[in-house]
Design an enzyme around this catalytic site. Structure first.
Site, PDB file in Angstrom:
ATOM      1  N   ARG A 108      -7.828  -4.625  -3.106  1.00 36.26           N
ATOM      2  CA  ARG A 108      -7.485  -3.413  -4.072  1.00 36.26           C
ATOM      3  C   ARG A 108      -8.426  -3.206  -5.089  1.00 36.26           C
ATOM      4  O   ARG A 108      -8.380  -3.670  -6.284  1.00 36.26           O
ATOM      5  CB  ARG A 108      -6.040  -3.499  -4.635  1.00 36.26           C
ATOM      6  CG  ARG A 108      -4.826  -3.778  -3.495  1.00 36.26           C
ATOM      7  CD  ARG A 108      -3.708  -3.867  -3.756  1.00 36.26           C
ATOM      8  NE  ARG A 108      -2.879  -4.551  -2.840  1.00 36.26           N
ATOM      9  CZ  ARG A 108      -2.164  -4.102  -1.991  1.00 36.26           C
ATOM     10  NH1 ARG A 108      -2.429  -2.526  -1.599  1.00 36.26           N
ATOM     11  NH2 ARG A 108      -1.651  -4.257  -0.802  1.00 36.26           N
ATOM     12  N   CYS A 121       0.789  -1.327  -0.185  1.00 37.83           N
ATOM     13  CA  CYS A 121      -0.129  -0.204   0.133  1.00 37.83           C
ATOM     14  C   CYS A 121       0.794   1.194   0.021  1.00 37.83           C
ATOM     15  O   CYS A 121       0.582   2.216  -0.658  1.00 37.83           O
ATOM     16  CB  CYS A 121      -1.046   0.105   1.161  1.00 37.83           C
ATOM     17  SG  CYS A 121      -1.887  -1.392   1.345  1.00 37.83           S
TER      18      CYS A 121
HETATM   19  C1  BEZ Z   1       0.713  -4.564   1.969  1.00 32.61           C
HETATM   20  O1  BEZ Z   1       1.933  -4.959   2.003  1.00 32.61           O
HETATM   21  O2  BEZ Z   1       0.103  -3.438   1.540  1.00 32.61           O
HETATM   22  C2  BEZ Z   1      -0.294  -5.861   2.134  1.00 32.61           C
HETATM   23  C3  BEZ Z   1       0.065  -7.068   1.748  1.00 32.61           C
HETATM   24  C4  BEZ Z   1      -0.555  -8.248   2.368  1.00 32.61           C
HETATM   25  C5  BEZ Z   1      -1.851  -7.803   3.012  1.00 32.61           C
HETATM   26  C6  BEZ Z   1      -2.106  -6.659   3.224  1.00 32.61           C
HETATM   27  C7  BEZ Z   1      -1.387  -5.447   2.672  1.00 32.61           C
END
Ligand code: BEZ
Length: 237
Positions: free
Chosen positions: A138, A55
């Site tokens: 997402r 994110c």
């Molecule tokens: C992230 O790094 O944004 C992420 C990765 C896996 C699950 C939730 C967020």
């Protein structure tokens, strides 16, 4: 993940639907969606959680491209199931501490919705329980200046989005509207565009004889569309 757990049935907005309305608190103040965005394209997107690496890379990329989207009359609105203070702290950390792929000192100026209640996430089908019950996937909603959903893309938690593609989608939707054409695979401004299907046998014959068209067959005709003509129409400057 347990695929057998029963989940609440939610309706998901579809392409062509009016964007579901909501009021929300964001990092840029309160918003009334989509009314506040009338007259602009808007990308409403969700991310799983603040202070997570994928994110963070996405927010830095989107914030860096914000002017580019604004030049296409497209505003950005983010959302996660976190509170306002978490959002503020995360965005401050990004600006003050994170350097990634040449991006640093990145300020996120577009609104990030707090959605602890999941009110908005549920309305937009951003919670997909077999992926995660408390984190939004997402999701990306492309909403036109009349508040109609024109395209939707979903990615799972582990996969960072391709922001060049999100920009390409905005340009292609605007080009389709402005010029009454469709856009083929991997289209970019300057590439040939596709004209609509023939509605009659004589229409099919005419198009095969039209010297301005390149018809692979009667149902698959392209034409040139000058890049500058496209960009003059769909970008501000
Ligand atoms: C992230 O790094 O944004 C992420 C990765 C896996 C699950 C939730 C967020």
């Amino acid at each position: 993940m347990d695929q057998n757990v029963e989940h609440e049935v939610v309706s998901m907005p579809r392409i062509g639907d009016a964007a579901p309305e909501f009021k929300a608190v964001t990092t840029q103040g309160n918003i009334n969606f989509p009314a506040d965005y009338k007259g602009s394209w808007v990308i409403l997107f969700s991310h799983p959680a603040d202070f997570t690496p994928v994110c963070t890379s996405e927010f830095m990329t989107f914030a860096t491209m914000e002017d580019q989207f604004a030049n296409a009359n497209c505003k950005l609105v983010g959302l996660s199931i976190d509170g306002l203070y978490s959002h503020i702290a995360w965005l401050r950390t990004i600006k003050e501490k994170i350097e990634y792929k040449g991006m640093k000192d990145v300020e996120v100026n577009f609104p990030l919705i707090e959605d602890i209640t999941m009110n908005v996430a549920k309305k937009y089908g951003m919670i997909q329980p077999n992926e995660d019950t408390t984190k939004a996937v997402r999701a990306v909603f492309f909403i036109d200046p009349k508040g109609i959903i024109r395209a939707i893309i979903y990615y799972p938690l582990s996969l960072g989005r391709n922001f060049d593609e999100l920009y390409r989608v905005v340009l292609a939707l605007k080009t389709a509207d402005e010029f009454g054409v469709a856009t083929p695979a991997d289209w970019r401004p300057g590439d040939d565009v596709i004209i609509g299907p023939a509605g009659s046998c004589s229409g099919a014959k005419d198009r095969m004889e039209d010297s301005e068209l390149d018809c692979k067959d009667w149902f698959f005709c392209t034409k040139k569309l000058d890049k500058n003509k496209v960009l003059d129409k769909i970008l501000k400057k």
